[in-house]
Design an enzyme around this catalytic site. Sequence first.
Site, PDB file in Angstrom:
ATOM      1  N   SER A  37     -10.147   2.033  -8.583  1.00  0.00           N
ATOM      2  CA  SER A  37     -10.953   0.814  -8.784  1.00  0.00           C
ATOM      3  C   SER A  37     -10.993   0.694 -10.464  1.00  0.00           C
ATOM      4  O   SER A  37     -11.295  -0.480 -10.974  1.00  0.00           O
ATOM      5  CB  SER A  37     -12.091   1.072  -8.451  1.00  0.00           C
ATOM      6  OG  SER A  37     -12.931   2.131  -8.871  1.00  0.00           O
ATOM      7  N   ASP A 329     -21.790  -1.143 -13.154  1.00  0.00           N
ATOM      8  CA  ASP A 329     -22.348  -0.717 -11.801  1.00  0.00           C
ATOM      9  C   ASP A 329     -22.527   0.691 -11.716  1.00  0.00           C
ATOM     10  O   ASP A 329     -22.152   1.328 -12.685  1.00  0.00           O
ATOM     11  CB  ASP A 329     -21.423  -1.606 -10.666  1.00  0.00           C
ATOM     12  CG  ASP A 329     -19.902  -0.939 -10.450  1.00  0.00           C
ATOM     13  OD1 ASP A 329     -19.724   0.204 -11.041  1.00  0.00           O
ATOM     14  OD2 ASP A 329     -19.179  -1.635  -9.943  1.00  0.00           O
ATOM     15  N   HIS A 332     -18.744   2.027 -12.666  1.00  0.00           N
ATOM     16  CA  HIS A 332     -17.719   1.431 -13.462  1.00  0.00           C
ATOM     17  C   HIS A 332     -18.208   0.835 -15.044  1.00  0.00           C
ATOM     18  O   HIS A 332     -19.334   0.460 -15.045  1.00  0.00           O
ATOM     19  CB  HIS A 332     -17.128   0.382 -12.680  1.00  0.00           C
ATOM     20  CG  HIS A 332     -16.237   0.541 -11.449  1.00  0.00           C
ATOM     21  ND1 HIS A 332     -17.068   0.494 -10.154  1.00  0.00           N
ATOM     22  CD2 HIS A 332     -15.038   1.282 -11.185  1.00  0.00           C
ATOM     23  CE1 HIS A 332     -16.254   0.702  -9.293  1.00  0.00           C
ATOM     24  NE2 HIS A 332     -15.046   1.360  -9.751  1.00  0.00           N
TER      25      HIS A 332
END
Length: 354
Positions: A37, A329, A332
């Site tokens: 991600s 977040d 990340h």
Amino acid sequence: MKMFIIMLMTFSVIACFYAGVGTGEPLVPALIIMGDSVVDAGNNNRLNTLIKANFPPYGRDFLAHNATGRFSNGKLATDFTAESLGFTSYPVPYLSQEANGTNLLTGANFASGASGYDDGTAIFYNAITLNQQLKNYKEYQNKVTNIVGSERANKIFSGAIHLLSTGSSDFLQSYYINPILNRIFTPDQYSDRLMKPYSTFVQNLYDLGARKIGVTTLPPLGCLPAAITLFGETGNNNTCVERLNQDAVSFNTKLNNTSMNLTNNLPGLKLVVFDIYNPLLNMAMNPVENGFFESRRACCGTGTVETSFLCNARSVGTCSNATNYVFWDGFHPSEAANRVIANNLLVQGIPLIS
């Protein structure tokens, strides 16, 4: 003296960069991105998975304020890298509608949120395994060959930079929360276990013609806001989880040693291990000195655990200015932090562009 060396290296990169830009051509023919991600630019949008980021407030500071599927408020570190290399567009997500024709000639992004070195990690979250990413890359090679012919295609593949960024999900979204893995392996043993798929992956890329490969270390896992919330001491949300950071350090040591062995055994391979651990640790431990205000909490929601579907337009408490935050977040970095990471990657990546 250390600062002088850093400045000298940075100047060399800038000089090299402008030399390439002056010709109107990027410094390398293509940029190939694989991993999880941290570098997923939208492949998970087309998957039946909860691990997505194609909705607000993700992407609110990106081009046209679009939530493209990037797990950040704006650009990823690899987006900045593409710009620095002289590309006028970012590698297209391979599963997107844009991944066709001449768009593929300058590279593609195969990454998938929640993927890892261990295919079991990706399978659990219905993400794209690293093995499947490699299969998609083979398919990509066939498409490029059909467009430009074998001779030019092979030059693209051998000259392209192949970036791999994965491993965090193996620990944070698998090992640490899986009692079976915990019982079978110590963290050190689990790191050893991940070295085999890493070695196999690099060997397979090499066999497909890749000669310039960059792989990122693990970040300081214990400094991610979600990790502090989930694995930190009760009532203490202001300190990184040291045991998680030590696990990352141990993994990174093994990654460096394994990479050295691969380089010694694969003629012509340029393999660079990009250290993202120390730059991110520095930002997390010294936010003000690095231009940030907050490093323990993320911008989205309460800043404790929100990520993916938990970080959404209804999340209460989302900050108004993400540039003050190291983390967007729970897992990340923000665009601002990604820019710092990318600058470090550029300096470390000189062997791949020289």
